[in-house]
Design a protein around this motif. Structure first.
Motif, short mmCIF file in Angstrom:
data_model
loop_
_atom_site.label_atom_id
_atom_site.label_comp_id
_atom_site.label_asym_id
_atom_site.label_seq_id
_atom_site.Cartn_x
_atom_site.Cartn_y
_atom_site.Cartn_z
N ASN A 77 -79.91 -19.46 -80.84
CA ASN A 77 -80.61 -19.55 -79.46
C ASN A 77 -81.95 -18.90 -79.40
OD1 ASN A 77 -78.87 -21.40 -78.39
ND2 ASN A 77 -77.42 -19.86 -77.32
N ARG A 78 -82.05 -17.61 -80.04
CA ARG A 78 -83.08 -16.88 -80.21
C ARG A 78 -84.15 -17.60 -80.77
NH1 ARG A 78 -85.98 -13.65 -83.18
NH2 ARG A 78 -84.79 -14.20 -85.03
N ARG A 79 -83.86 -18.03 -82.03
CA ARG A 79 -84.65 -19.03 -82.83
C ARG A 79 -85.33 -20.15 -82.37
NH1 ARG A 79 -81.77 -18.96 -88.10
NH2 ARG A 79 -83.22 -20.77 -88.82
N ARG A 80 -84.24 -20.71 -81.38
CA ARG A 80 -84.58 -21.95 -80.72
C ARG A 80 -85.62 -21.82 -79.59
NH1 ARG A 80 -82.48 -24.22 -75.95
NH2 ARG A 80 -82.58 -26.34 -75.91
N GLY A 81 -85.69 -20.58 -79.00
CA GLY A 81 -86.65 -20.34 -77.99
C GLY A 81 -87.88 -20.20 -78.38
N VAL A 82 -88.07 -19.49 -79.59
CA VAL A 82 -89.19 -19.15 -80.51
C VAL A 82 -89.96 -20.68 -80.66
CG1 VAL A 82 -90.44 -18.33 -82.42
CG2 VAL A 82 -88.64 -16.99 -81.09
N LEU A 83 -89.10 -21.70 -81.21
CA LEU A 83 -89.30 -22.97 -81.84
C LEU A 83 -89.98 -23.66 -80.61
CD1 LEU A 83 -89.85 -24.82 -84.03
CD2 LEU A 83 -87.45 -25.46 -83.84
N LEU A 84 -88.93 -23.83 -79.40
CA LEU A 84 -89.68 -24.45 -78.43
C LEU A 84 -91.03 -24.05 -77.97
CD1 LEU A 84 -86.33 -24.84 -76.32
CD2 LEU A 84 -87.39 -26.66 -77.54
N GLU A 85 -91.28 -22.83 -77.84
CA GLU A 85 -92.53 -22.38 -77.41
C GLU A 85 -93.61 -22.95 -78.43
OE1 GLU A 85 -92.46 -18.15 -77.34
OE2 GLU A 85 -91.30 -17.91 -75.90
N GLU A 86 -93.32 -22.64 -79.72
CA GLU A 86 -94.39 -23.49 -80.76
C GLU A 86 -94.46 -24.92 -80.49
OE1 GLU A 86 -93.28 -22.25 -84.64
OE2 GLU A 86 -93.34 -20.17 -84.02
N GLN A 130 -89.16 -30.24 -89.69
CA GLN A 130 -88.26 -29.68 -90.44
C GLN A 130 -87.43 -28.60 -89.88
OE1 GLN A 130 -87.34 -30.72 -93.51
NE2 GLN A 130 -85.97 -28.89 -93.60
N ARG A 131 -88.31 -27.75 -89.22
CA ARG A 131 -87.71 -26.37 -88.65
C ARG A 131 -86.62 -26.76 -87.67
NH1 ARG A 131 -92.26 -22.79 -86.76
NH2 ARG A 131 -90.54 -21.55 -85.97
N VAL A 132 -86.71 -28.10 -86.89
CA VAL A 132 -85.92 -28.41 -85.93
C VAL A 132 -84.64 -28.93 -86.75
CG1 VAL A 132 -85.32 -30.25 -84.41
CG2 VAL A 132 -87.44 -28.88 -84.05
N SER A 133 -84.79 -29.61 -87.68
CA SER A 133 -83.77 -30.18 -88.63
C SER A 133 -82.71 -28.99 -89.20
CB SER A 133 -84.01 -31.12 -89.48
OG SER A 133 -84.64 -32.15 -89.02
N SER A 134 -83.62 -28.07 -89.53
CA SER A 134 -82.71 -26.78 -90.34
C SER A 134 -82.02 -26.22 -89.25
CB SER A 134 -83.88 -25.96 -90.84
OG SER A 134 -84.49 -26.66 -91.85
N LEU A 135 -82.60 -26.11 -88.12
CA LEU A 135 -81.87 -25.34 -87.08
C LEU A 135 -80.67 -26.01 -86.53
CD1 LEU A 135 -82.65 -22.74 -85.60
CD2 LEU A 135 -83.54 -23.95 -83.67
N ALA A 136 -80.81 -27.36 -86.61
CA ALA A 136 -79.59 -28.12 -86.03
C ALA A 136 -78.41 -28.04 -87.31
CB ALA A 136 -79.88 -29.72 -85.79
N ALA A 137 -79.00 -28.14 -88.59
CA ALA A 137 -77.94 -27.97 -89.80
C ALA A 137 -77.32 -26.51 -89.86
CB ALA A 137 -78.52 -28.08 -90.96
N GLU A 138 -77.94 -25.58 -89.35
CA GLU A 138 -77.41 -24.33 -89.22
C GLU A 138 -76.41 -24.28 -88.09
OE1 GLU A 138 -79.90 -20.92 -89.63
OE2 GLU A 138 -81.47 -22.10 -90.45
N HIS A 139 -76.65 -24.91 -87.02
CA HIS A 139 -75.79 -24.79 -85.87
C HIS A 139 -74.50 -25.59 -86.36
CE1 HIS A 139 -73.93 -26.35 -82.30
NE2 HIS A 139 -74.36 -25.06 -81.64
N GLU A 140 -74.68 -26.56 -87.05
CA GLU A 140 -73.16 -27.52 -87.60
C GLU A 140 -72.46 -26.72 -88.47
OE1 GLU A 140 -72.62 -31.71 -89.47
OE2 GLU A 140 -74.22 -31.31 -89.13
#
Length: 640
Positions: A77-86, A130-140
């Motif tokens: 979630n922390r990394r998701r927040g950073v990514l959403l800002e970007e 790619q970063r969105v996909s990687s984040l989703a894969a890590e969550h899975e």
């Protein structure tokens, strides 16, 4: 999720307490009831007791799985927040929507509006996707890991009441294994043979049985082996385990796995985090110790970078909760499993987790960034990693006499040698196509004394060693740099570099003071006897570009004192420590620790500002000029 997990464990323990209390009351019948079937009657509570213990073990597994998943989700979630800002920034600059099917050939090949790095829009869009996909894969993956542990729990079988997930191990075999493990614990696993036997026994247990054993023997399993098995045998053992067994061991035996050379560093980091959490939450941990552990949590937080300079991952590659009353830890910046250039950063006196880890890890981060810059200069980008190694009991500062002795350096040197050789052997590959990583040692103050003992004891030579602000080398035991197991240059000279700043008033005191103890007197490795490669820390201007490199103005690796204050008698001023960015020493150490020591330049000495004197004449008596030279000033210096 954490709020739901904690009551599970509390309720399970409550059931055990109730059943045990009832069993205790029931056992009182032994004095009041006499009959042939008395023994069977008294033993009637045996099964409920075992079943309740089994229930607790199963719920403990669920608890640990949920807590681990919660930790993973928190970080994601922390990394998701950073990514959403970007992403929002990208949308604002380009007016593109990330989810739209924008054909790459239809996106203009121009820099993004407002971008600091000038990447084409298509490339930036692809990287974000790619970063969105990687984040989703890590969550899975985190969900799957959690589910795997929970699914390993099976209903309690009265015939095998304590253990879970069945398996082929019989109840008798499990009890025999646990009995032998207990024997080994009582013997404190004396020697590598006993440690290997313990690992092999653990390998016979199923994931559920491992978790049950870990819960019962949690205190013992918080620490690593004093004499671990050979790394090659550990690698074979780990490779022979199932992924479920490996995952269970990270939770069941975190202190063993987290400090075990031969286990991949990513797995060790996970185990050490489990151990850190357990010790931190243990009600027996004192407030003082908990404050020290909090420093570790903070040191593990990666420093946020930007698009061009992203924050490097951090991990805990070794962790000892209590040695001589204080924790020891090693924090890696970068990936030790993949980096091709790795540096152990060894601190000096009074560097404890509580009082020194924060500053030392910041210096390790500065070195990491400096190494990246050094490699970019060469247009060469192997992965780098730097280890902030607070892994030995460093001496107290004066008036304590510890720093004048070599006793702690010898003990610390043995630990450092084990860590360095362990890294080399863990990363060793049988494939001739895989180049081994370049391993380097950078050491400061009393850490140079410690490192010298380690480097002499190594089985595998390191690529380079750099000593700065040295508190001295025991010359009777280490006759020269050639005695150290460090690679040699084409001319046959050891790749051992040394620097000492003229404004460092602490290091000479350690050297002179050590002589007061007679035979243990240490000598300065910056002198000719040692045979090291000497470079300057006095600062200056690049003779080709005029770029300024600041001087080192004290003993610290990271400067902190206010210029002009009384602290500057011994402490380095802010920005003027040995490893601070843009210092000559920091720049040169980044070069030496990436195999580029031959690129060190002799700088133009720093100039003083000129102040007007008598008769209209000007004299260079003002403060040092610590800025880049103008082209005119550089030309003037070059003409001298």
């Amino acid at each position: 999720m954490e709020e739901a997990a904690v009551p599970l464990l509390e309720q399970a323990q409550g059931i055990v307490n109730v059943v045990q209390a009832a069993a205790s009351e029931w056992s009182g019948l032994v004095d009041a009831y006499r009959a042939p079937e008395a023994a069977e009657l008294v033993a009637a509570f045996g099964t409920p007791t075992r079943v309740s213990e089994g229930l607790r073990a199963g719920l403990a597994t669920v608890f640990r799985a949920l807590m681990g998943y919660a930790d993973s989700v928190r970080e994601l979630n922390r990394r998701r927040g950073v990514l959403l800002e970007e992403i929002e920034d990208f949308r604002r600059r380009t007016r593109l929507r990330l989810g739209e099917a924008v054909p790459f050939d239809g996106v203009p090949e121009t820099p993004s509006l407002g971008s600091s790095h000038g990447k084409p829009v298509a490339l930036e869009l692809a990287e974000l996707r790619q970063r969105v996909s990687s984040l989703a894969a890590e969550h899975e993956q985190a969900e799957q890991d959690c589910a795997r542990l929970i699914c390993a729990v099976r209903p309690v079988d009265v015939s095998v009441p304590v253990y879970y997930d069945g398996g082929t191990v019989t109840d008798f075999a499990v009890e025999r294994t646990r009995s032998r493990l207990k024997d080994l614990e009582s013997a404190e696993v004396a020697g590598a043979t006993g440690a290997l036997e313990m690992l092999e026994l653990l390998g016979t247990l199923t994931p559920g049985q491992l978790l049950d054993y870990g819960m019962a023997e949690s205190d013992f399993l918080r620490s690593g082996f004093s004499s671990p098995p050979p790394v090659g045998q550990v690698k074979d053992w780990w490779a022979g385990l199932s992924s479920e067994q490996q995952a269970a061991l990270l939770v069941a035996a975190p202190g063993v796995i987290g400090n075990l050379n031969g286990v991949p560093f990513k797995a060790r980091a996970k185990a050490n985090r489990v151990n850190l959490d357990a010790v931190f939450k243990d009600p027996r941990t004192s407030a003082v110790d908990r404050a020290a552990l909090q420093v570790i949590y903070e040191a593990l937080e990666p420093r946020k970078g930007n698009d061009e300079d992203p924050a490097a991952p951090r991990s805990m590659v070794s962790f000892t909760p209590d040695e001589n009353g204080k924790p020891l830890v090693a924090v890696a910046i970068g990936d030790l499993d993949t980096a091709t250039n790795v540096t152990w950063n060894v601190p000096g006196m009074k560097t404890t987790v509580a009082d020194g880890l924060e500053s030392w890890t910041k210096s390790a981060q500065d070195l990491y960034r400096g190494q990246e810059r050094a490699l970019e200069i060469q247009d060469d980008h192997p992965g780098v990693a730097v280890v902030s190694w607070v892994g030995y009991d460093s001496p107290e500062e004066p008036p304590s006499a510890e720093v004048l002795s070599t006793e702690l350096a010898k003990a610390g040197g043995a630990k450092l040698a084990a860590a360095l050789d362990g890294f080399t052997e863990t990363r060793a590959s049988e494939s001739v196509d895989v180049n081994p990583p370049s391993l380097n040692v950078v050491a400061h103050s009393y850490g140079t004394t410690t490192a010298s003992y380690a480097l002499k004891a190594l089985k595998h030579a390191v690529a380079m060693a750099t000593f700065f602000g040295s508190a001295g080398i025991e010359w009777r035991e280490i006759g020269s740099a050639a005695d150290l197991h460090v690679a040699k240059d084409p001319a046959g000279k050891p790749e051992v570099y040394v620097t000492a700043a003229s404004e460092d008033r602490v290091a000479p005191l350690g050297i002179v003071g050590s002589g007061l103890r007679g035979r243990e007197g240490r000598w300065d490795p910056a002198d000719d006897w040692f045979g090291g490669k000497i470079f300057s820390s006095e600062g200056g201007y690049d003779p080709d570009t005029g770029k300024v490199y600041k001087r080192t103005a004290g003993h610290d690796a990271k400067g902190w004192a206010v210029d002009g204050s009384g602290d500057t008698v011994f402490a380095a001023t802010t920005g003027h420590g040995y490893l601070d960015p843009r210092t000559e020493s920091g720049h040169n150490i980044a070069l030496t620790s990436t195999g580029r020591g031959h690129l060190i330049k002799e700088l133009i000495p720093l100039r003083h500002e000129e102040k007007p004197g008598y008769g209209g004449m000007s004299f260079p008596t003002g403060p040092l000029i610590e800025r880049d030279l103008t082209p005119e000033e550089l030309a003037e210096e070059q003409s001298r």
